[in-house]
Write a protein that holds these residues in place. Structure first.
Motif, PDB file in Angstrom:
ATOM      1  N   ASN A 298     115.873  12.308  74.872  1.00 30.76           N
ATOM      2  CA  ASN A 298     115.651  10.980  75.444  1.00 30.76           C
ATOM      3  C   ASN A 298     114.170  10.654  75.640  1.00 30.76           C
ATOM      4  OD1 ASN A 298     118.369  10.412  75.477  1.00 30.76           O
ATOM      5  ND2 ASN A 298     118.657  10.911  77.635  1.00 30.76           N
ATOM      6  N   VAL A 299     113.331  11.201  74.772  1.00 29.85           N
ATOM      7  CA  VAL A 299     111.894  10.919  74.821  1.00 29.85           C
ATOM      8  C   VAL A 299     111.426  10.556  73.422  1.00 29.85           C
ATOM      9  CG1 VAL A 299     109.590  11.880  75.207  1.00 29.85           C
ATOM     10  CG2 VAL A 299     111.435  12.369  76.813  1.00 29.85           C
ATOM     11  N   ARG A 300     110.606   9.522  73.322  1.00 32.56           N
ATOM     12  CA  ARG A 300     110.034   9.093  72.038  1.00 32.56           C
ATOM     13  C   ARG A 300     108.552   8.821  72.246  1.00 32.56           C
ATOM     14  NH1 ARG A 300     111.508   5.591  67.224  1.00 32.56           N
ATOM     15  NH2 ARG A 300     109.572   4.516  66.683  1.00 32.56           N
ATOM     16  N   VAL A 301     107.728   9.374  71.351  1.00 33.97           N
ATOM     17  CA  VAL A 301     106.285   9.148  71.382  1.00 33.97           C
ATOM     18  C   VAL A 301     105.834   8.745  69.979  1.00 33.97           C
ATOM     19  CG1 VAL A 301     104.012  10.142  71.802  1.00 33.97           C
ATOM     20  CG2 VAL A 301     105.947  10.816  73.239  1.00 33.97           C
ATOM     21  N   ASP A 302     105.221   7.570  69.860  1.00 31.53           N
ATOM     22  CA  ASP A 302     104.648   7.110  68.597  1.00 31.53           C
ATOM     23  C   ASP A 302     103.137   7.031  68.754  1.00 31.53           C
ATOM     24  OD1 ASP A 302     106.952   6.810  67.082  1.00 31.53           O
ATOM     25  OD2 ASP A 302     107.365   4.824  67.915  1.00 31.53           O
ATOM     26  N   THR A 303     102.424   7.815  67.948  1.00 31.88           N
ATOM     27  CA  THR A 303     100.964   7.845  68.022  1.00 31.88           C
ATOM     28  C   THR A 303     100.340   7.430  66.697  1.00 31.88           C
ATOM     29  OG1 THR A 303     100.978  10.208  67.456  1.00 31.88           O
ATOM     30  CG2 THR A 303     100.955   9.634  69.796  1.00 31.88           C
ATOM     31  N   ASP A 304     101.075   6.620  65.917  1.00 33.94           N
ATOM     32  CA  ASP A 304     100.530   6.163  64.648  1.00 33.94           C
ATOM     33  C   ASP A 304      99.290   5.298  64.861  1.00 33.94           C
ATOM     34  OD1 ASP A 304     102.754   7.294  63.089  1.00 33.94           O
ATOM     35  OD2 ASP A 304     103.916   5.768  64.115  1.00 33.94           O
ATOM     36  N   ASP A 305      99.272   4.551  65.949  1.00 35.10           N
ATOM     37  CA  ASP A 305      98.065   3.845  66.372  1.00 35.10           C
ATOM     38  C   ASP A 305      97.497   4.618  67.560  1.00 35.10           C
ATOM     39  OD1 ASP A 305      96.083   2.234  67.339  1.00 35.10           O
ATOM     40  OD2 ASP A 305      97.262   0.391  67.323  1.00 35.10           O
ATOM     41  N   PRO A 306      96.528   5.506  67.331  1.00 33.22           N
ATOM     42  CA  PRO A 306      96.035   6.350  68.428  1.00 33.22           C
ATOM     43  C   PRO A 306      95.410   5.561  69.569  1.00 33.22           C
ATOM     44  CG  PRO A 306      95.327   7.192  66.289  1.00 33.22           C
ATOM     45  CD  PRO A 306      95.864   5.822  66.052  1.00 33.22           C
ATOM     46  N   GLY A 307      94.968   4.344  69.296  1.00 33.80           N
ATOM     47  CA  GLY A 307      94.409   3.542  70.366  1.00 33.80           C
ATOM     48  C   GLY A 307      95.461   2.915  71.243  1.00 33.80           C
ATOM     49  N   SER A 308      96.660   2.751  70.707  1.00 30.72           N
ATOM     50  CA  SER A 308      97.741   2.093  71.442  1.00 30.72           C
ATOM     51  C   SER A 308      99.051   2.843  71.241  1.00 30.72           C
ATOM     52  CB  SER A 308      97.894   0.640  70.974  1.00 30.72           C
ATOM     53  OG  SER A 308      96.675  -0.062  71.059  1.00 30.72           O
ATOM     54  N   PRO A 309      99.152   4.077  71.711  1.00 29.91           N
ATOM     55  CA  PRO A 309     100.396   4.836  71.537  1.00 29.91           C
ATOM     56  C   PRO A 309     101.529   4.223  72.344  1.00 29.91           C
ATOM     57  CG  PRO A 309      98.938   5.975  73.047  1.00 29.91           C
ATOM     58  CD  PRO A 309      98.160   4.818  72.505  1.00 29.91           C
ATOM     59  N   GLN A 310     102.734   4.468  71.888  1.00 31.34           N
ATOM     60  CA  GLN A 310     103.923   3.997  72.582  1.00 31.34           C
ATOM     61  C   GLN A 310     104.735   5.202  73.033  1.00 31.34           C
ATOM     62  OE1 GLN A 310     105.689   0.228  70.723  1.00 31.34           O
ATOM     63  NE2 GLN A 310     104.748   1.212  68.956  1.00 31.34           N
ATOM     64  N   VAL A 311     104.977   5.278  74.339  1.00 31.36           N
ATOM     65  CA  VAL A 311     105.679   6.413  74.919  1.00 31.36           C
ATOM     66  C   VAL A 311     106.886   5.881  75.681  1.00 31.36           C
ATOM     67  CG1 VAL A 311     105.477   8.464  76.353  1.00 31.36           C
ATOM     68  CG2 VAL A 311     103.461   7.584  75.157  1.00 31.36           C
ATOM     69  N   PHE A 312     108.062   6.404  75.338  1.00 27.67           N
ATOM     70  CA  PHE A 312     109.302   5.943  75.944  1.00 27.67           C
ATOM     71  C   PHE A 312     110.086   7.129  76.492  1.00 27.67           C
ATOM     72  CE2 PHE A 312     108.114   2.946  72.675  1.00 27.67           C
ATOM     73  CZ  PHE A 312     108.320   1.712  73.259  1.00 27.67           C
ATOM     74  N   ILE A 313     110.620   6.959  77.691  1.00 27.44           N
ATOM     75  CA  ILE A 313     111.525   7.928  78.293  1.00 27.44           C
ATOM     76  C   ILE A 313     112.782   7.183  78.727  1.00 27.44           C
ATOM     77  CG2 ILE A 313     111.906   9.514  80.213  1.00 27.44           C
ATOM     78  CD1 ILE A 313     108.994  10.224  80.175  1.00 27.44           C
ATOM     79  N   ARG A 314     113.925   7.658  78.244  1.00 28.72           N
ATOM     80  CA  ARG A 314     115.204   7.020  78.533  1.00 28.72           C
ATOM     81  C   ARG A 314     115.221   5.559  78.102  1.00 28.72           C
ATOM     82  NH1 ARG A 314     116.325   9.533  84.624  1.00 28.72           N
ATOM     83  NH2 ARG A 314     116.903  11.624  83.920  1.00 28.72           N
ATOM     84  N   GLY A 315     114.497   5.245  77.014  1.00 28.08           N
ATOM     85  CA  GLY A 315     114.499   3.906  76.455  1.00 28.08           C
ATOM     86  C   GLY A 315     113.459   2.977  77.023  1.00 28.08           C
TER      87      GLY A 315
END
Length: 856
Positions: free
Chosen positions: A149-166
């Motif tokens: 239930n964790v998602r981390v997108d670091t394709d844009d290192p300046g603006s990463p997207q981190v999600f826990i439980r959606g």
């Protein structure tokens, strides 16, 4: 005697020494046994009564001497097996059993004190530094694949997207603060970009789910990544690792140190990482994900006295990337025809190729210093082991980037952005325990303190007109963008070879034309927090907690067009983005919040406990840092309430650990980014919820070489009410009702399974084989739930095999990720300048690696 017989005999002697009484072994060290006579001392106690008939004396009770011993003064020789026969004829019944395998205890600081993971009453996943190295994980995106239930997108290192439980935050708009907090070495960091700073020499990573507002920093409404780096060891030691892999990947990581004296220790570590990446720009003939990252860390440990110790941590990190990891996706015929006049090879299907004309880049870095001072005051009144901890941190962070805003070979527009962030944090906390509360209960443990956060943030950004803007201005896309009505394109689907020349001719007329933003923000936040765990008896414990927050934001926001014909208000870029000039020199917000928590915990026994909890979280409101109109730039805070029911246990003589949590979280005033046809606005959704399950396990199987670990996440995250949500571009309505619909970036299921086989070989060598099965459920990757952003579920496989010596002094590892080369879309978002088209980011394909590590 052969070596095998000698080994068995030695084991027999050792077992005899362990189980026999000291008196029985005297013959091994004396020339003769001690004399024993029938004459008792004058002060001897009376003789022990004889057992009744029909009963046997206890083996633990002293046995009466024989009648022969009482009638003679001859010494008694103990009835034992002589040494020599013992060596020749070993008895298998006295061989010591091998040590029992058990799962090692994992110590975490999820509640600001060191605790066993099994005792922490909240949903936590802890990953050790060794696990991170062994899997070849290079950043938090790789780590998150093993956390349910964790998602981390670091394709844009300046603006990463981190999600826990959606739930999380798209930090592409820099006014948004991340809903998932980032804490490293006890310092909270206030920008999402810290998630992509260098990850090296890590001791452990703890992922804490749900609101963690009671004890950690600020705005931790969805959870916290709590990272601890390695520190000085008691003895001087070190480790080094070199990794090389596909696509030019190379990573060198070194750490060494120890106690120099009994009062001072040091550890220094460094990282040098390079990669070409997989996305190749055919127009510029360069790698668009080319990365160069370097970092150094220094840790000093000082014992000022027997009760005071200090740890100073200084870390510096710099990252340089050839930048913009996107591709055009689903171009219409008119857009495709226009772009092929610049590059006939332009594609609109996600692969490892893109075509952009701008030599983009992203340079980012940070310098951080943190000082932790611990003072063990001992017993203070009724409080035992009273300790104060002071953590002071300062950090500077920057991002400089230039992006091809149209992601195409036509020079339509570029985004030139510069961000600077300075922060100062202070945390003073106190811990201790007592014998109950007012004499009630068995024990009480507490942590309380004060927190201060102060930061200054500034961004200066420009959307700059390119030299091909003149040719773009006569396309149907440009007319549609300005008017909001589709014209089909002035040139339709016809490719005109001379079209780029039109841009060259009109470029001098366009000149220096851009729409710019100037935004500064100052934040000052104070908090008082505390919680205590009251052990009512051997089975029951309660943990109430609370945090009082006070925060203020002072903002200067300005935007507008700039061009040669500015006086006539005819700036081309301002017209394209449908922007207006605005100037807000004195925006201000003041907010207060009370975030409580309560936990009830039941200990079935030392290996099994259950808990139920309630926690409230809070994330502050703010102002849109990238607004084109200056309208509706303020957004409100969001709040969350989470209920959990969990179990943590060890079974089968601590060879199986199983942790599970059922939860439900309800959000109000959810902060979202909404695409406005060109860029993203900030707003508040009505309400949403997330409910599901997390579970992880570790099993040391009866087959000793085999261990199995795994995890499972079940997630149902939906909007409760959102009747004015932005509709996908091209819909009949500008808004849509998403009430009851799934939230983006919320896969319904995630699961991992990792069997590991460890086998001894010959000459003291050991081999280890691990296989990872990683499952990701289906999900949407944009907030408007456009069907084109939907990604099906998929399963990926990774594996690694290593050879090492028994002492772990060296190891050679070969492995790979995504071994079946499964290609999936990480994210799909609306494209700028080409209405109805998308920017796509494709996940990595098969990657192989090899590494050599040494320890000393």
């Amino acid at each position: 005697m052969n070596p095998r017989q000698l080994l068995i005999a030695t084991a027999c002697l050792f077992a005899t020494a362990v189980f026999a009484k000291d008196d029985d072994l005297d013959f091994l060290f004396e020339d003769t046994a001690p004399e024993q006579t029938s004459q008792a001392p004058a002060d001897a106690p009376p003789a022990e009564p004889q057992p009744e008939a029909g009963t046997q004396p206890s083996a633990d009770e002293p046995q009466p001497e024989t009648s022969a011993a009482s009638e003679t003064d001859e010494p008694i020789i103990p009835d034992v097996v002589p040494v020599a026969p013992l060596r020749e004829e070993p008895q298998p019944t006295v061989v010591a059993a091998p040590p029992r395998r058990q799962i090692e205890e994992i110590v975490v600081t999820a509640q600001k004190t060191e605790q066993s993971l099994q005792d922490v009453p909240l949903s936590v996943t802890a990953l050790s530094g060794d696990f991170i190295k062994n899997t070849g994980a290079a950043d938090l995106t790789d780590v998150a694949a093993y956390v349910p239930n964790v998602r981390v997108d670091t394709d844009d290192p300046g603006s990463p997207q981190v999600f826990i439980r959606g739930f999380g935050t798209n930090t592409f708009n820099p006014s948004f603060e991340s809903s998932v907090g980032f804490v490293q070495d006890e310092v909270f960091f206030g920008r999402g970009g810290y998630f992509t700073e260098s990850m090296f020499d890590i001791d452990r990573i703890e992922v804490l789910r749900g609101p963690q507002g009671t004890l950690f920093g600020k705005n931790t409404i969805a959870g916290v990544f709590n990272v601890t780096s390695a520190g000085p060891t008691e003895e001087f030691s070190g480790d080094a690792r070199y990794t090389t892999g596909s696509y030019g990947d190379r990573r060198i990581e070194v750490g060494m140190g120890g106690m120099l004296t009994d009062w001072a220790g040091i550890r220094v570590s460094m990282l040098d990482r390079k990669s070409d990446g997989q996305l190749y720009n055919t127009y510029l003939n360069r790698d668009e994900e080319k990365l160069d990252q370097r970092a150094e860390r220094l840790k000093l440990k000082l014992y000022a006295s027997d009760s005071v110790d200090m740890e100073l941590t200084v870390v510096d990190s710099d990252t340089s990337i050839a930048f913009w990891p996107y591709q055009l996706y689903k171009l219409d015929a008119g857009s495709l025809a226009y772009l092929r006049t610049f590059d006939p090879e332009v594609e609109d299907q996600p692969n490892d190729l893109t075509s952009m004309d701008t030599v983009g880049y992203l340079n980012k870095g940070s310098t951080t210093a943190g000082l932790k001072t611990s003072w063990a005051m001992g017993d203070l009144g009724g409080i035992q082991d009273f300790e104060s901890v002071l953590v002071v941190g300062i950090s500077q962070f920057y991002i400089d980037q230039l992006n091809d805003l149209d992601v195409s070979p036509s020079d339509i527009a570029r985004l030139d952005s510069h961000e600077d962030h300075d922060q100062r944090t202070v945390e003073l906390r106190f811990t201790g325990h007592s014998d109950g509360l007012f004499g009630l209960g068995d024990r009480l443990e507490f942590v309380s303190g004060l927190y201060y956060f102060d930061s200054d943030y500034a961004i200066n950004a420009k959307v700059i007109a390119g030299q091909d803007l003149g040719s773009y201005a006569v396309t149907g896309d440009a007319l549609e963008l300005i008017s909001g009505t589709s014209f089909g394109g002035l040139f339709g689907g016809i490719s005109l070879p001379g079209l780029p020349l039109l841009g060259t001719i009109t470029s001098p007329l366009v000149g220096d034309d851009y729409y710019g933003f100037d935004y500064t923000q100052g934040i000052t936040a104070y908090a008082a927090f505390g919680q205590f765990t009251w052990y009512l008896n051997d089975h029951w414990a309660i943990t109430p907690g609370i945090r009082l927050n006070r925060e203020s934001k002072d903002v200067f926001a300005q935007g507008g067009g700039h061009c040669r014909t500015e006086a006539l208000e005819t700036c081309i870029m301002q017209a394209l983005v449908q922007g207006n000039p605005y100037d807000y020199p004195n925006l201000r917000r003041n907010e207060s919040d009370i975030s409580p928590k309560f936990v009830l915990q039941y200990y079935w026994n030392d290996d099994l406990n259950f808990y139920t909890s309630y926690a409230r979280g809070y994330k502050s409101g703010g102002f849109n840092a990238i607004s084109f109109t200056g309208e509706d730039i303020e957004y409100e805070p969001e709040t969350a309430q989470t209920y959990e029911l969990g179990m943590k246990g060890k079974f089968f003589d601590s060879t199986l650990s199983l942790n599970t949590t059922l939860y439900r979280t309800e959000f109000d005033n959810l902060q979202v980014l909404a695409f406005n046809g060109f860029f993203f606005d900030v707003s508040n959704a009505a309400s949403a919820y997330s409910q599901g399950l997390e579970a992880d396990f570790m099993w040391l199987t009866p087959f000793e070489p085999l261990s199995i670990s795994g995890s499972l996440g079940i997630l149902d995250a939906r909007y409760k009410g959102y009747d004015s949500a932005p509709a996908p571009y091209g819909s009949a309505q500008d808004t849509q009702d998403l009430s009851g619909k799934r939230i983006a970036f919320a896969p319904s299921k995630t699961a991992t399974l990792t069997p590991t086989l460890s086998l001894p070989l010959f000459a003291g060598l050991v081999t280890q084989l691990s296989v990872d099965v990683l499952y990701q459920g289906d999900q949407y990757t944009d907030t408007d739930l456009d069907p084109n952003t939907y990604v099906d579920d998929y399963t990926m496989y990774s594996a690694r095999i290593s050879l090492s010596d028994e002492q772990g002094l060296w190891a050679v590892t070969f492995g790979g990720s995504n071994l079946t080369d499964r290609r999936v879309l990480n994210q799909v978002t609306d494209a700028t300048f080409f209405p109805g088209t998308y920017f796509a980011q494709l996940g990595g394909g098969r990657q192989l690696f090899g590494s050599i590590s040494i320890n000393w």
